[in-house]
Design an enzyme around this catalytic site. Structure first.
Site, PDB file in Angstrom:
ATOM      1  N   CYS A 157       5.165  -2.692  13.123  1.00 42.70           N
ATOM      2  CA  CYS A 157       4.846  -1.828  11.981  1.00 42.70           C
ATOM      3  C   CYS A 157       3.704  -0.872  12.341  1.00 42.70           C
ATOM      4  CB  CYS A 157       4.443  -2.698  10.791  1.00 42.70           C
ATOM      5  SG  CYS A 157       3.756  -1.755   9.419  1.00 42.70           S
ATOM      6  N   CYS A 200       8.146   0.588  14.267  1.00 41.04           N
ATOM      7  CA  CYS A 200       8.798   0.970  13.014  1.00 41.04           C
ATOM      8  C   CYS A 200       7.957   2.073  12.395  1.00 41.04           C
ATOM      9  CB  CYS A 200       8.894  -0.213  12.047  1.00 41.04           C
ATOM     10  SG  CYS A 200       9.534   0.304  10.425  1.00 41.04           S
ATOM     11  N   CYS A 216       8.668   4.412   6.993  1.00 41.61           N
ATOM     12  CA  CYS A 216       8.114   5.003   5.768  1.00 41.61           C
ATOM     13  C   CYS A 216       7.704   6.455   5.999  1.00 41.61           C
ATOM     14  CB  CYS A 216       6.951   4.168   5.239  1.00 41.61           C
ATOM     15  SG  CYS A 216       5.718   3.746   6.462  1.00 41.61           S
ATOM     16  N   CYS A 227       1.072 -10.450   3.370  1.00 42.91           N
ATOM     17  CA  CYS A 227       0.656 -11.837   3.306  1.00 42.91           C
ATOM     18  C   CYS A 227      -0.021 -12.216   4.599  1.00 42.91           C
ATOM     19  CB  CYS A 227       1.856 -12.749   3.097  1.00 42.91           C
ATOM     20  SG  CYS A 227       2.641 -12.526   1.492  1.00 42.91           S
ATOM     21  N   ASP A 285      -9.299   9.344   4.512  1.00 43.19           N
ATOM     22  CA  ASP A 285      -8.644   8.217   3.837  1.00 43.19           C
ATOM     23  C   ASP A 285      -7.417   7.817   4.652  1.00 43.19           C
ATOM     24  OD1 ASP A 285      -8.129   6.270   1.960  1.00 43.19           O
ATOM     25  OD2 ASP A 285      -7.746   7.657   0.296  1.00 43.19           O
ATOM     26  N   ASP A 286      -6.873   6.623   4.363  1.00 44.55           N
ATOM     27  CA  ASP A 286      -5.779   6.112   5.195  1.00 44.55           C
ATOM     28  C   ASP A 286      -4.418   6.618   4.777  1.00 44.55           C
ATOM     29  OD1 ASP A 286      -4.627   4.015   3.192  1.00 44.55           O
ATOM     30  OD2 ASP A 286      -6.756   3.613   3.263  1.00 44.55           O
ATOM     31  N   ASN A 318       5.256 -14.287   6.217  1.00 45.00           N
ATOM     32  CA  ASN A 318       4.788 -12.922   6.025  1.00 45.00           C
ATOM     33  C   ASN A 318       5.934 -11.995   6.420  1.00 45.00           C
ATOM     34  OD1 ASN A 318       2.535 -10.738   7.857  1.00 45.00           O
ATOM     35  ND2 ASN A 318       3.440 -10.429   5.859  1.00 45.00           N
ATOM     36  N   GLY A 319       6.329 -11.132   5.498  1.00 41.36           N
ATOM     37  CA  GLY A 319       7.410 -10.197   5.789  1.00 41.36           C
ATOM     38  C   GLY A 319       8.338 -10.091   4.596  1.00 41.36           C
ATOM     39  N   TYR A 323      -3.661   0.767   8.213  1.00 40.37           N
ATOM     40  CA  TYR A 323      -4.192   0.292   6.938  1.00 40.37           C
ATOM     41  C   TYR A 323      -4.238  -1.222   6.798  1.00 40.37           C
ATOM     42  CZ  TYR A 323      -4.160  -0.648   1.881  1.00 40.37           C
ATOM     43  OH  TYR A 323      -4.436  -1.130   0.642  1.00 40.37           O
ATOM     44  N   SER A 344     -10.678   1.201   4.733  1.00 40.50           N
ATOM     45  CA  SER A 344      -9.759   1.485   5.837  1.00 40.50           C
ATOM     46  C   SER A 344      -9.916   2.901   6.391  1.00 40.50           C
ATOM     47  CB  SER A 344      -8.314   1.210   5.424  1.00 40.50           C
ATOM     48  OG  SER A 344      -8.053   1.778   4.182  1.00 40.50           O
ATOM     49  N   CYS A 352       9.076   0.952   1.953  1.00 38.68           N
ATOM     50  CA  CYS A 352       9.147  -0.061   3.009  1.00 38.68           C
ATOM     51  C   CYS A 352       9.958  -1.241   2.492  1.00 38.68           C
ATOM     52  CB  CYS A 352       7.746  -0.538   3.373  1.00 38.68           C
ATOM     53  SG  CYS A 352       7.749  -1.912   4.542  1.00 38.68           S
ATOM     54  N   GLY A 406      -3.601 -10.660   1.204  1.00 39.53           N
ATOM     55  CA  GLY A 406      -2.980 -11.114  -0.031  1.00 39.53           C
ATOM     56  C   GLY A 406      -3.992 -11.795  -0.914  1.00 39.53           C
TER      57      GLY A 406
HETATM   58  S1  SF4 Z   1       8.446   1.044   6.794  1.00 37.62           S
HETATM   59 FE1  SF4 Z   1       6.284   1.610   7.212  1.00 37.62          FE
HETATM   60  S2  SF4 Z   1       5.063  -0.071   6.313  1.00 37.62           S
HETATM   61 FE2  SF4 Z   1       7.171  -0.786   6.473  1.00 37.62          FE
HETATM   62  S3  SF4 Z   1       7.278  -1.876   8.427  1.00 37.62           S
HETATM   63 FE3  SF4 Z   1       7.936   0.243   8.833  1.00 37.62          FE
HETATM   64  S4  SF4 Z   1       6.056   1.345   9.403  1.00 37.62           S
HETATM   65 FE4  SF4 Z   1       5.433  -0.595   8.460  1.00 37.62          FE
END
Ligand code: SF4
Length: 490
Positions: free
Chosen positions: A266, A463, A466, A34, A375-376, A136-137, A272, A313, A412, A61
């Site tokens: 993130c 983070c 993923c 978002c 590609d991303d 957003n989140g 991306y 991207s 995620c 979004g």
């Molecule tokens: S899990 Fe991946 S997409 Fe989600 S916040 Fe962490 S790094 Fe970003």
């Protein structure tokens, strides 16, 4: 005595909305999240400025959009399903007069595509005033918060708005200071009452949030710096993780801290989610993607005739790969920029067209060439498989895939819709198996260390869940049912 305060939400009859159709663009990339924006600028056309800022945040979004405006006495909200330019018209913007506004563009998972979930969210406070928020989140303790509130609601933004309104008996500022520490997960939020603009961000700072200053006075906050640029605002700084920024009518800015910062930005925003012209904590997203392309060329060189991006991207990274490898860059794929979202479900026969709705190959460029295709990410693999087949169908001699993220192995829970673990090809196949499945001549994902080295961030400040499964904010039930769980993303 303050003038009577009331909200005048303007909206279509929800019953008249289309059924809960799949509104997504055909494709299978990660779901975007978002965009949020806020402005306090007496004497300015704040609704129009917000409209253009949301335009700049449209990539975050495309499902719904909304603006809330205050003239100091009342908050008016206009929101609807659709793109920003579908939701707002000159007449609807003319009805949004005031000195203070917030706005939102929303992405969500299938199943939550309803008018009610469009934002900003509005609630009357316990003192009769109003509270509007744009988020957003994604929170991971929504159920706990719902119990606190005594509600059966499941939408985290709705629950946050209701909690803040309930506790805004002294001021919204104090309510945020009291309530925000109970939120767990990712939240970059802009909020408003009739008089003031607020911006606050989770202690990990998972999602971006920036503060800017308007040249004629006034302040803006936004998910990304392109929304500052379009309003003429100058980037001042990021809203810090765990910080609350309060802006009053006189332009005074107060910074308070409701939690210690423990950054976990993130990593996927760099890859991306963000626009390439976004400056994320002062650094260029374009430059990071370009460096990632260089890293990919160092990690996985290959003899080829052309480097082509999967737009958009993959574009910056493809330029980086070409620069590092010396292989010429070409635009071998054309993106249909106007595909947007559709309420029309493709028929079974049209469904076979798949990727063709989004991307079209330029046969004159591709025919007979050994291609490096940048590609991303690869999520389920369906789109990449179609892409390889499409390139071969127009005569590509070889297709070497280079991916600017490591394999996505975990879902995620912080605001990005990536599918369940069972659906993630990176979680269920080796790279060799994926290469064969996609029909590529070779496949290389950038290594996690290589990607991190291309960013300005320290590994521990990111983070990466993923990719490596290390979730920085504990997810209830994570170990029991992670593979089958999907959370709503906003
Ligand atoms: S899990 Fe991946 S997409 Fe989600 S916040 Fe962490 S790094 Fe970003």
């Amino acid at each position: 005595m303050a003038a009577p305060r009331r909200s005048l939400p303007m909206h279509p009859d929800p019953a008249a909305m289309p059924p809960d159709a799949d509104l997504r663009t055909y494709g299978e990339g990660p779901g975007e999240e978002c965009g949020v924006f806020g402005i306090l600028a007496p004497g300015e056309e704040v609704a129009t400025a917000t409209y253009y800022a949301l335009y700049a945040l449209q990539h975050r979004g495309q499902e719904s959009a909304g603006i809330a405006v205050s003239d100091g006495n009342r908050i008016v909200v206009h929101k609807d399903m659709g793109l920003v330019n579908q939701v707002f018209s000159p007449s609807s913007l003319a009805g949004l007069q005031g000195h203070l506004a917030i706005g939102h563009t929303r992405y969500s998972t299938t199943g939550s595509s309803t008018w009610e979930n469009a934002q900003p969210r509005y609630h009357e406070s316990s003192t009769g005033g109003g509270v509007a928020i744009a988020h957003n989140g994604n929170l991971v303790n929504t159920a706990d918060l719902a119990r606190t509130l005594g509600t059966a609601a499941t939408n985290d933004s709705e629950i946050m708005a209701a909690l803040l309104a309930r506790d805004a008996d002294v001021s919204l500022e104090e309510a945020i200071m009291r309530i925000a520490p109970t939120f767990r997960g990712a939240f970059s939020i802009v909020a408003m009452d009739e008089d003031r603009l607020y911006a606050f961000r989770d202690p990990q700072g998972v999602r971006p949030l920036v503060l800017g200053r308007l040249p004629r006075g006034g302040w803006v906050v936004a998910s990304e710096t392109p929304a500052l640029d379009i309003t003429g605002a100058v980037y001042v700084r990021d809203v810090e993780p765990g910080e609350l920024v309060c802006i009053d009518e006189a332009g005074g800015v107060v910074s308070r801290r409701f939690a210690e910062a423990a950054p976990k930005h993130c990593l996927f925003e760099w890859v991306y989610l963000a626009r390439p012209d976004q400056r994320q904590h002062g650094s260029s997203v374009y430059a990071v993607r370009h460096r990632t392309g260089r890293v990919l060329a160092q990690e996985a060189p290959v003899e080829a005739d052309l480097v082509i991006p999967v737009p958009d991207s993959g574009t910056s990274a493809a330029a980086g790969y070409a620069a590092e490898s010396g292989i010429p860059y070409a635009e071998g794929l054309v993106k249909n920029r106007y595909v947007g979202r559709t309420f029309i479900q493709p028929t079974d026969s049209l469904r076979q067209l798949g990727i063709r709705l989004k991307l079209s190959p330029v046969a004159e460029i591709i025919e007979g060439k050994r291609l490096v295709v940048v590609d991303d990410s690869i999520v389920r693999g369906n789109t990449s498989r179609q892409l390889v087949a499409m390139l071969r169908a127009v005569g590509a001699a070889e297709v070497h895939l280079r991916i600017t993220s490591p394999p996505i192995k975990n879902p995620c829970f912080y605001g990005i819709d990536m599918a369940t673990r069972a659906q993630l090809i990176g979680a269920n196949m080796t790279v060799d198996e994926i290469t064969a499945h996609l029909g590529a001549d070779s496949l290389h994902y950038v290594t996690l260390d290589g990607l991190i080295s291309a960013t300005p961030d320290a590994r521990d400040d990111l983070c990466r869940a993923c990719f490596d499964g290390e979730y920085p904010i504990g997810v209830p039930g994570e170990h029991e049912d992670l593979a089958a769980t999907k959370f709503e993303a906003v």
